[in-house]
Design an enzyme around this catalytic site. Structure first.
Site, PDB file in Angstrom:
ATOM      1  N   GLY A 169      39.991  52.321  51.557  1.00 46.93           N
ATOM      2  CA  GLY A 169      40.443  52.472  50.181  1.00 46.93           C
ATOM      3  C   GLY A 169      40.535  51.126  49.497  1.00 46.93           C
ATOM      4  O   GLY A 169      40.592  50.074  50.148  1.00 46.93           O
ATOM      5  N   CYS A 170      40.551  51.152  48.174  1.00 47.02           N
ATOM      6  CA  CYS A 170      40.539  49.889  47.437  1.00 47.02           C
ATOM      7  C   CYS A 170      41.830  49.112  47.665  1.00 47.02           C
ATOM      8  O   CYS A 170      41.799  47.914  47.969  1.00 47.02           O
ATOM      9  CB  CYS A 170      40.297  50.135  45.950  1.00 47.02           C
ATOM     10  SG  CYS A 170      41.365  51.376  45.198  1.00 47.02           S
ATOM     11  N   TYR A 171      42.975  49.780  47.543  1.00 47.94           N
ATOM     12  CA  TYR A 171      44.237  49.080  47.780  1.00 47.94           C
ATOM     13  C   TYR A 171      44.328  48.567  49.214  1.00 47.94           C
ATOM     14  O   TYR A 171      44.668  47.392  49.437  1.00 47.94           O
ATOM     15  CB  TYR A 171      45.423  49.988  47.475  1.00 47.94           C
ATOM     16  CG  TYR A 171      45.665  50.282  46.014  1.00 47.94           C
ATOM     17  CD1 TYR A 171      45.879  49.268  45.097  1.00 47.94           C
ATOM     18  CD2 TYR A 171      45.717  51.595  45.555  1.00 47.94           C
ATOM     19  CE1 TYR A 171      46.134  49.551  43.762  1.00 47.94           C
ATOM     20  CE2 TYR A 171      45.973  51.879  44.223  1.00 47.94           C
ATOM     21  CZ  TYR A 171      46.181  50.856  43.325  1.00 47.94           C
ATOM     22  OH  TYR A 171      46.443  51.131  41.998  1.00 47.94           O
TER      23      TYR A 171
ATOM     24  N   GLU B 118      41.880  44.747  40.777  1.00 46.19           N
ATOM     25  CA  GLU B 118      43.034  45.169  41.547  1.00 46.19           C
ATOM     26  C   GLU B 118      43.726  43.909  42.047  1.00 46.19           C
ATOM     27  O   GLU B 118      43.090  43.014  42.604  1.00 46.19           O
ATOM     28  CB  GLU B 118      42.561  46.008  42.728  1.00 46.19           C
ATOM     29  CG  GLU B 118      43.554  47.032  43.164  1.00 46.19           C
ATOM     30  CD  GLU B 118      42.877  48.166  43.893  1.00 46.19           C
ATOM     31  OE1 GLU B 118      42.496  49.156  43.247  1.00 46.19           O
ATOM     32  OE2 GLU B 118      42.687  48.030  45.098  1.00 46.19           O
TER      33      GLU B 118
END
Lengths: 348, 348, 348, 348
Positions: free
Chosen positions: B151-153, B244
């Site tokens: 996932g990106c986070y 992010e």
């Protein structure tokens, strides 16, 4: 007072804080703007500097040196930090002052000198100044001649956390505050860092471990906790004009849970006109307070046992600055505290 | 391999992740896009859906049911969570798969069931899947047939924190992560919450205490710590398309200070092509990695004794998704890991 | 040439145009950045000024006075208007120059003096300079030593309109151009007008009737029309970093209709690598060319009889400046014109 | 009337227009919100849908079918176009209606049918409806039972151009209007085109040659010109929430120059509370009217002889919709026209 209007001066009227003071005062039924100062723009019509406030017969901008203080009831000082102390010292005693800079916020001159790099220049005024967090110092503000309006970040942080520290519900030694702000918090000063392209479509933290709102937060938390505290406070710049969100990570104390925190906040602020504790599950959003004097506060369970998350949203220029200043002025002058502050949030 | 081109399929090509895969693959010297699926847009020319990718002779969008998998070397799955497991199970064994959904990221089926509300539908594939955090699982990724792209986070969080946990420099039980993301992280799905006016000029936290990237982060931190951990993770939505930033508040361990953390990160990533530890005092900014596959990491002293702040920035669609997927594909296919990923950040 | 790399200097490397030149040149297979000048930032590492370009071993910034021109093949000048003429005059004859300022764009010194308020300071160089609208002056650019790279607005306007004027399809005396630009077009200069809060969440026109890109547009339209023309050109500032859209309102001539205009553009640009005429009904969008060297052009019927609307979109920093400059450099140096310019648009 | 409050219903209260009506009415000294309808959100508390308006004791949302119209003085209809005609026909005669949709704006049923694709469903009401451009139809609005509130674009266009057409100062057959709008103009409807990422950091034109505000503009220009006209009108979508700017390119008539146009506008609007003609050289900006009911208009010389540029800025949700609707309600109910509309623009 009756229907007479307060004669008001705004120093530093060419900044964003000054403009928001003027915007709100123009709708205040008992205020009359009699003096606007801005040294670098002296001589200009106010609408040249802020066309959105044209057409109200405002006085032209004058320099501080040219200003005529006679007859003024209240002066708001929206000047850069470090410049206000001698100016306020020079004002007539009859003028009530709400200072929106950081110059009178720190009670301990040693702390001031440490964070601002020079000794305080008006110590007796500092001794007299009342910290203007309305919801916590209302009685003293009513009697004050000089109010030090809180910083925008401290306003949101303290409204969210002081009742919890006061109630022994959270550990004052484990406060971690991640803050997010729109760019107007940096004022209208012309710096590369505030150019559109330096801020648009991105985010970053700034002043990490060094932001001057930190000692201000610590001063007030310590006052409630009854002992010195050190807080973690990290602000971030966001690509938006207005709005401030603080996300506080707290360690629970005294057996409290998130619902206890929410209940304590709701209880503490039940009678407050501008603080709203949102229901469980609702995430405070800056856009829901944009342009208004409201502070929204929410509480959430953290995944880590014994911890919780407290979130508060304000408009940095209103409740975080000009709106709170007018709220204080109303108190200082015996007016209804909410006068001139009825504007609702502008969403979208 | 020689100069032959890999034949590539992209499932879910009408989403933002799919578009960024196509954008990057079109510049990859050994890739040929042979199949693009999108059930709801089946039959359309790709440039109708994404005009910025017009003029490259891409195949038209087809439905998954119509797709011809024969001859494909690699398939990227950019489908909504929960839909990929049966589809991947149905692909020919000869096809290598990089899955960009969450469907194969959690090794423990019980954890999967708890967070996704239903049992895993392809347990044997799950057992085979390699978690695709390239910098930590490179040898296994080289040998994998199925890679679960992070996932990106988690990508930003784990790159920033795993070396510190691994080195015993921070306490894995006291990790607090405040995350900020642009709106593209929510994909192209049509929801009120993602409308321009619901996001523009404001910020708010979401998924507080419930975001599904939390167990993914915990799984990997636990793997390095050698025991279960619970982390605090709170994402915020920001008015920007991409980017992010994670701000991690950590408790120091083993006598380490902030400089030790920075040194450990720099040492760990010295040879990594896409991870850059920024100098002391530099604040990582999402705009400095926009559109690129880079991750920037910085370390700062916290005001609280014994604590530090670690900040990482990525582009959520590139290093946080499509770029990392191509990096993994390169490894899986014996290519230079950086191939097709040389685009530099677009600032401003 | 072989695989040798051109040695390149960038003057004014601390501006946005300079940064985008560096971004693109770092991915150019036959370019080596050997010199970077920036008078006010002289002595700094480039990554201090632009962290998004860190890690590439770039030379430090030097002042123009310190610069060593020997051995350079090409110099790009990205300096403020009015400063370039004497500098270019002082460069060695062996150096090819692409000037991104307005200093050599206007062929008629009288027009230059009228719009820039002072006489031209390098008339013989002006006589030699080739106007660098690649698609219209390719043969001359190939032979040029000094190319005057077009302004961003003229690039979009001229690509959209010149074929129509040339073909007698529109009346050159009735061209009305409404232009919209992101803020990066104003450069990195520190002015109040470019602060985030002065631009965010709003729009306004600027330079109405006085913008200096007007004579540049008129010069080139006149060259094609065969007689002097006056155009209406009104730019607007939009709250975005990059992107330029021009909406041209034209009066049809010679019995042409909107489809004829679209066909003429498609025909004229059929072999052009960076100009794309979009299908009927598709509205060119700046986000579809963001970060790329493409220009998208569309044609629409107007409700008024005998009129049409032509719309073009570019990235003002790429096709509107740095990308076009590299396209010209490629031509001047005998390289494939598209070299180093393969980056696709970054959407979202 | 005395201090009694008007009992007010808002249909379609879950849209942005509805929310802005509620925002303004809550500050109106003679309004009481008694009914809020929203079919898809029926049963919800209003603050669930719009948290920024929490805490005012508003009635819950009900469906239109459940609504109790008895006792209402005024109903605002903020429903999608094409749905209002039968609903208004069903309201009690005693209720005054301000319709914010397009359903009653076009006087000619044939034009309505042509642009909306179906016959008008309430022709007798249409015959009775007054077009609610306050500054032009004030006497009729005072007497009206049903007011068709103008579209946002027509409001800005007509305020800027009608005095010039009426005075014979511009040619009504050569009006070219380039319009720019924030995204809230598209309402809260959930469409891919309105997602943050589809709009952020870019711009494009839409509805080119087909926008339904065109016949509305033409109707009113024709009414003043005394004959049918066709205008060119091209709207563009901008990455901002609120604000509308129209840039009109006009051909001068009757020997007039730009100063004559400005003088004519200033003269026409001298007594108008919400229209401000800005001084020569000042460029109207949407940010200077954000959140307010003001329209700013400026006039500029064009470079083409015999032409001029007229620019107007409004907030599309206030003067372009809800604010104008309340202005009309005030007139219809015999109140001071400006009541409840004193909010000043929110800048930054």
């Amino acid at each position: 007072m009756g229907t007479d209007r307060l004669k008001i001066g705004v120093m530093g009227a060419s900044g964003y804080t000054g403009a928001d003071l003027v915007r709100l005062l123009l709708c205040h039924p008992h205020a009359e703007i009699a003096l606007l100062t801005a040294d670098r723009q002296a001589g200009k019509a106010y609408e040249t500097v802020f066309p959105h406030l044209a057409g109200h017969g405002l006085p032209p901008l004058v320099s501080v040196a040219e200003a005529d203080w006679s007859g003024l009831d209240v002066v708001f000082c929206g000047l850069p930090h470090g410049t206000t102390q001698p100016l306020v010292a020079g004002l007539p005693d009859s003028v009530k002052v709400v200072d929106l800079s950081a110059d009178f916020r720190l009670r301990d001159p040693a702390v001031y000198a440490q964070w601002y790099g020079h000794g305080h220049q008006a110590l007796s005024l500092q001794a007299e100044a009342v910290y203007g967090l309305t919801e916590w110092y209302r009685p003293a503000i009513r009697e004050a001649r000089l109010v030090a309006n809180p910083g925008c970040y401290p306003t949101a942080v303290l409204l969210a956390l002081l009742p919890l520290v006061a109630g022994g519900l959270v550990d004052p030694d484990a406060l971690i505050i991640d803050a997010k702000s729109g760019v107007s918090g940096a004022g209208r000063s012309v710096k590369e860092a505030n150019l559109f392209c330096e801020v648009g479509e991105g985010t970053h933290a700034y002043g990490i471990g060094t932001h001057r709102h930190m000692p201000e937060i610590e001063q007030e938390v310590a006052a409630v906790a009854g002992r010195p505290v050190a807080v973690s406070f990290t602000p971030h710049l966001l690509p938006m004009n207005r709005g401030e969100l603080i996300t506080a990570y707290v360690r629970l104390a005294g057996g409290a849970g998130p619902d206890d925190l929410r209940a304590a906040l709701a209880d503490r602020y039940a009678a407050e006109p501008f603080v709203r504790v949102v229901p469980a599950g609702v995430s405070p959003a800056t856009r829901h307070v944009r342009g208004s004097n409201f502070c929204h506060i929410g509480v959430f369970a953290d995944r880590r046992p014994g911890c919780a998350i407290v979130i508060a949203a304000i408009d940095n220029l209103v409740k975080g600055s000009s709106g709170a200043a007018i709220q204080n002025m109303n108190l200082m002058c015996g007016l209804d505290e909410t006068m001139g502050l009825g504007q609702l949030a502008l969403f979208p």
